[in-house]
Design a protein around this motif. Structure first.
Motif: not given
Length: 445
Positions: A111-125
């Protein structure tokens, strides 16, 4: 996967069965396993199934009768796609939060507006919604807040403030951008306006970098060129290599042949035939380079005989039918060498049988819209409705048969155009240097 394959003779039929409440033979397998909370034995249930647009998956559920701890995960076991995919959605209304999302474990959410990122492999599918992804992120941030408040109140206060911003996003008081970037190409964001174009959703398919291939565990293929093999031998030979069936995942063979299309160019046709389930598929790759100019082919369909025209649709080609307000983006359906009727059938099946528009979350108006689209496509195929069929290929590697060749076809219009900067970027041409690179290397030295 060797242990899972041993279950196949017991189940009978395909290894990954379509998910259905009426299939009584589809039962989960129970395995006794260790609970990571109380270190006593619990039960893990595994269900091998198949969901459209999410390929084959394994649903695993663990429960512990001693401490009541439970955990549920979804793992994709489908093939990694040839290209990565990026979904960019402009969230402007509360209804957008209910869009269904398939997020694999290797996908990145931003979510660019909040500079928020959920990186790859940090959560299950997961198979969820946009609101569900935000709720999951909020729950993860709140999990260790009591410890942070005791250790560092300033950091805990800043995280509380950020959590408040995430919760405020769900009200959609102001628009924001939601991005899913999946190098494996197996993620998906629902379009409620299908089959019409969704102006709020942009789907971009791209070639993976070497770092992304390494992250996915893919190794670069080593080519072993034999000077004794001539081009003429390749034209007369059908090459064969081993692969897995995209439907039942059983071992299968793929045949590959170099074919010359009259009045066009050479293409590579690949066909897979599965002896286990009978599934057949074919795909077409361009045998030449990217053309200097893009090609736009417009056919005015006026007679049922037009349905027999040969069509070569490359993977970089988009399809438009203005009378139906329909547009199929590049990359969808892959490369195909078929007839106009066959391509229209594939388009109709892709739209009408979309599970994300016909499931429990569907509305009667949406179902009626899709059924009307299917009827109009059928009318075009039967010759009861005139329409324009447009192939737009920036790479210039698509073809639609001219039945009057070598004379001009009065119903067929072929245009060549200069590609835009964005189209060159999609084809990977902007960073490609083919002239003067030797002098550049000499000057750097």
């Amino acid at each position: 996967m060797s242990a899972i394959r041993q279950m196949e003779p017991v189940r009978g039929g395909p290894l990954f069965r379509p998910l259905s409440a009426e299939d009584e033979e589809q039962q989960p397998d129970e395995i006794e396993s260790l609970c990571m909370s109380c270190y006593r034995n619990g039960v893990t249930r595994l269900l091998l199934t198949k969901i459209p647009f999410f390929k084959e998956i394994i649903v695993s559920s663990f429960t512990c009768s001693s401490c009541a701890w439970s955990n549920t995960e979804i793992q994709s076991v489908g093939r990694i796609q040839e290209q990565g995919v990026r979904y960019t959605l402009a969230v402007t209304a509360r209804q957008d939060m209910n869009r269904e999302v398939v997020k694999t474990d290797c996908a990145t959410a931003r979510i660019p507006e909040l500079d928020f990122e959920i990186p790859a492999f940090s959560q299950k599918g997961a198979l969820t919604t946009i609101e569900g992804i935000i709720d999951r992120a909020v729950a993860g941030l709140e999990q260790d807040q009591p410890v942070r408040r005791a250790a560092d109140k300033d950091v805990a206060g800043k995280i509380d403030e950020f959590i408040g911003k995430l919760k405020q996003l769900k009200e959609v008081d102001s628009s924001f951008t939601f991005i899913i970037d999946d190098p494996s190409g197996n993620s998906f964001v629902e379009s409620p306006f299908a089959p019409q174009k969704d102006d709020a959703l942009v789907v971009t398919r791209y070639r993976r970098t070497s770092q992304q291939d390494s992250m996915l565990g893919l190794e670069a293929e080593e080519t072993d060129e034999n000077p004794a093999d001539s081009v003429e031998d390749l034209r007369n030979e059908v090459l064969q290599f081993n692969t897995n069936c995209p439907e039942c995942n059983a071992p299968a063979n793929t045949n590959m042949k170099l074919v010359q299309i009259p009045h066009f160019k050479e293409v590579i046709i690949m066909a897979t035939n599965c002896e286990a389930c009978g599934h057949r598929t074919n795909e077409v790759k361009s045998g030449g380079a990217i053309e200097p100019l893009g090609t736009r082919i417009t056919l005015r369909v006026t007679d049922p005989s037009d349905m027999t025209r040969d069509v070569l649709k490359s993977e970089t080609c988009s399809v438009e039918i203005p009378e139906l307000e329909f547009e199929l983006g590049m990359g969808a359906l892959g490369g195909k060498f078929t007839t106009l009727e066959g391509l229209l059938k594939d388009i109709r099946d892709l739209v009408v049988k979309n599970p994300f528009t016909l499931g429990d979350s569907s509305t009667p108006s949406r179902v009626e819209k899709l059924q009307e689209f299917g009827r109009m496509v059928y009318q075009i195929m039967e010759g009861h409705m005139e329409a324009h069929f447009i192939l737009d290929d920036p790479a210039g590697n698509s073809y639609l048969q001219n039945v009057y060749a070598p004379e001009e076809d009065p119903e067929l219009k072929v245009e060549h155009y200069e590609r835009t900067l964005a189209q060159n970027e999609d084809l990977g041409l902007n960073d490609m240097r083919t002239e003067g690179y030797e002098s550049g290397l000499t000057s750097e030295r």
